[in-house]
Write an enzyme that holds these catalytic residues in place. Structure first.
Site, PDB file in Angstrom:
ATOM      1  N   GLU A  54      -1.128  -7.963  -4.752  1.00  0.00           N
ATOM      2  CA  GLU A  54       0.099  -8.413  -5.408  1.00  0.00           C
ATOM      3  C   GLU A  54       0.719  -7.353  -6.304  1.00  0.00           C
ATOM      4  O   GLU A  54       1.951  -7.304  -6.449  1.00  0.00           O
ATOM      5  CB  GLU A  54      -0.171  -9.682  -6.228  1.00  0.00           C
ATOM      6  CG  GLU A  54      -1.185  -9.523  -7.332  1.00  0.00           C
ATOM      7  CD  GLU A  54      -1.376 -10.816  -8.121  1.00  0.00           C
ATOM      8  OE1 GLU A  54      -0.643 -11.790  -7.830  1.00  0.00           O
ATOM      9  OE2 GLU A  54      -2.228 -10.849  -9.012  1.00  0.00           O
ATOM     10  N   LYS A 111      -9.215   8.828  13.193  1.00  0.00           N
ATOM     11  CA  LYS A 111     -10.629   8.440  13.161  1.00  0.00           C
ATOM     12  C   LYS A 111     -10.986   7.453  14.270  1.00  0.00           C
ATOM     13  O   LYS A 111     -12.167   7.176  14.506  1.00  0.00           O
ATOM     14  CB  LYS A 111     -10.993   7.888  11.790  1.00  0.00           C
ATOM     15  CG  LYS A 111     -10.955   8.936  10.689  1.00  0.00           C
ATOM     16  CD  LYS A 111     -11.269   8.343   9.328  1.00  0.00           C
ATOM     17  CE  LYS A 111     -11.349   9.439   8.264  1.00  0.00           C
ATOM     18  NZ  LYS A 111     -10.104  10.208   8.110  1.00  0.00           N
ATOM     19  N   ILE A 160      -0.413   0.563  12.960  1.00  0.00           N
ATOM     20  CA  ILE A 160      -0.711   1.827  12.302  1.00  0.00           C
ATOM     21  C   ILE A 160      -2.193   2.124  12.488  1.00  0.00           C
ATOM     22  O   ILE A 160      -3.057   1.394  12.005  1.00  0.00           O
ATOM     23  CB  ILE A 160      -0.381   1.769  10.796  1.00  0.00           C
ATOM     24  CG1 ILE A 160       1.035   1.263  10.559  1.00  0.00           C
ATOM     25  CG2 ILE A 160      -0.594   3.139  10.158  1.00  0.00           C
ATOM     26  CD1 ILE A 160       2.122   2.090  11.183  1.00  0.00           C
ATOM     27  N   SER A 161      -2.495   3.195  13.226  1.00  0.00           N
ATOM     28  CA  SER A 161      -3.876   3.567  13.493  1.00  0.00           C
ATOM     29  C   SER A 161      -4.187   4.923  12.863  1.00  0.00           C
ATOM     30  O   SER A 161      -3.430   5.410  12.023  1.00  0.00           O
ATOM     31  CB  SER A 161      -4.153   3.574  15.005  1.00  0.00           C
ATOM     32  OG  SER A 161      -5.535   3.719  15.270  1.00  0.00           O
ATOM     33  N   SER A 175      -3.412 -12.881   3.409  1.00  0.00           N
ATOM     34  CA  SER A 175      -4.362 -12.043   4.119  1.00  0.00           C
ATOM     35  C   SER A 175      -4.092 -12.154   5.612  1.00  0.00           C
ATOM     36  O   SER A 175      -3.904 -13.261   6.139  1.00  0.00           O
ATOM     37  CB  SER A 175      -5.794 -12.494   3.826  1.00  0.00           C
ATOM     38  OG  SER A 175      -6.701 -11.853   4.703  1.00  0.00           O
ATOM     39  N   SER A 200      -1.814   9.621  -0.361  1.00  0.00           N
ATOM     40  CA  SER A 200      -1.948   8.173  -0.198  1.00  0.00           C
ATOM     41  C   SER A 200      -3.149   7.696  -1.016  1.00  0.00           C
ATOM     42  O   SER A 200      -3.973   8.497  -1.467  1.00  0.00           O
ATOM     43  CB  SER A 200      -2.134   7.815   1.283  1.00  0.00           C
ATOM     44  OG  SER A 200      -3.317   8.398   1.792  1.00  0.00           O
ATOM     45  N   GLY A 231       0.820  -1.214   0.000  1.00  0.00           N
ATOM     46  CA  GLY A 231       0.000   0.000   0.000  1.00  0.00           C
ATOM     47  C   GLY A 231       0.849   1.256   0.000  1.00  0.00           C
ATOM     48  O   GLY A 231       2.084   1.201   0.055  1.00  0.00           O
TER      49      GLY A 231
END
Length: 326
Positions: free
Chosen positions: A43, A131, A127-128, A63, A173, A18
């Site tokens: 991928e 929100k 990683i938060s 996953s 991003s 990502g």
């Protein structure tokens, strides 16, 4: 940051294909990591990073919700540093598919954190997102539960340091507002939910630096947040994108207000009111103590059952019941 925390280490980055995960992989490679394992269902993104960096990167298509597959990866590589970036992040999609937020975000975090402890990782970082603070969205509520899970894991860990970093919106991003505005500019109409909407922003580079700098000072159980300055008006950003494109807002290019979507706030907060932010020795990096609620594990088990049955009404009720306990 002292490179000794990274150099020669084996690192696992979930969601490493990502936008944030891939930048993190690149930074780890630059800091001298020996092996960087990407665990990702995407991928194409993982392929791009692998091609750019080479043999330092190993790609495992997986996953995080698949416990057997993830255990095989931990058993094979035994990573010393685990960066858990894999998650569903789009607010509207999680409102429509709340069972996926439970399975991927919450269960995926629980599986990865459990394996990090079992296989002796020195550090695990979640990683938060901002929100997760007083959430009104399924996505935010799921990430707050992830924060609590990681904090509870830190209380019983015998060797692994479990902690969280909380991001604002990451500029450019995947799915962020500025690339969307630039695409919309070609059609002559930019969409903003509400003229009063504001958000905190940070660059991808700043986001990755937050993770790396937190790694050097984490003791376990903390939530780290960067000083991102004041929040910014989304409307003003839209106007800037139009001017940047050599056109005039409202005359050359329209701005259409579409209304807040389910799960959207007018503004975000970086901390709960009960969280006492402390400065750290790292410039512009704050720390708060993590927290949880009584009976979290039992309520999460209920959530898993509701998710397996695709009981969306039940999931929504339970996930906000958990978050209202503060």
């Amino acid at each position: 940051m002292d490179k000794k925390f990274i150099t020669g280490k084996t690192c696992l980055v979930t969601g490493g294909g990502g936008s944030i995960g891939s930048m993190l992989v690149r930074r780890l490679a630059a800091l001298g990591a020996d092996t960087i394992v990407i665990a990702d269902i995407n991928e194409n993104g993982a392929y791009d990073v692998k091609c750019d960096i080479g043999d330092t990167v190993r790609v495992e298509i997986a996953s995080v919700r698949d416990s057997n597959r993830m255990e095989s990866i931990f058993c094979k590589y035994r990573p010393e540093l685990v960066f858990h970036a894999a998650a569903h992040k789009h607010v509207p999609f999680m409102e429509q598919n709340p069972e996926e937020a439970v399975k991927n975000n919450i269960r995926g975090t629980e599986i990865t954190a459990e394996l990090a402890g079992k296989y002796g990782a020195s550090h695990f970082v979640l990683i938060s997102t901002d929100k997760a603070v007083e959430p009104i969205s399924i996505m935010g509520a799921s990430k707050r539960i992830c924060e609590m899970l990681v904090y509870e894991r830190s209380l019983t860990s015998k060797g692994t340091r479990f902690f969280t970093v909380r991001f604002g919106n990451v500029v450019n991003s995947n799915g962020s507002v500025i690339p969307l505005f630039r695409k919309q500019l070609e059609k002559g109409v930019l969409t903003v939910t509400d003229p009063k909407v504001t958000r905190y922003f940070m660059s991808v580079s700043e986001a990755v630096s937050l993770v790396i700098n937190a790694l050097a000072i984490a003791e376990g159980g903390e939530i780290f947040v960067a000083d991102m300055g004041g929040s910014r008006s989304i409307l003003e950003i839209a106007e800037h994108v139009i001017r940047e494109g050599g056109r005039k807002p409202y005359s050359d290019v329209k701005i259409q207000f579409t209304g807040l979507r389910q799960g959207d706030k007018l503004s975000e907060k970086l901390f709960y009111d009960f969280e006492q932010a402390e400065k750290t020795r790292t410039n512009k990096l704050f720390r708060v103590q993590g927290s949880s609620i009584e009976g979290l594990q039992e309520m999460i088990a209920e959530l898993y059952g509701l998710a397996e049955n695709a009981d969306r009404t039940g999931i929504r009720k339970k996930i906000f019941e958990i978050n209202r306990r503060f």
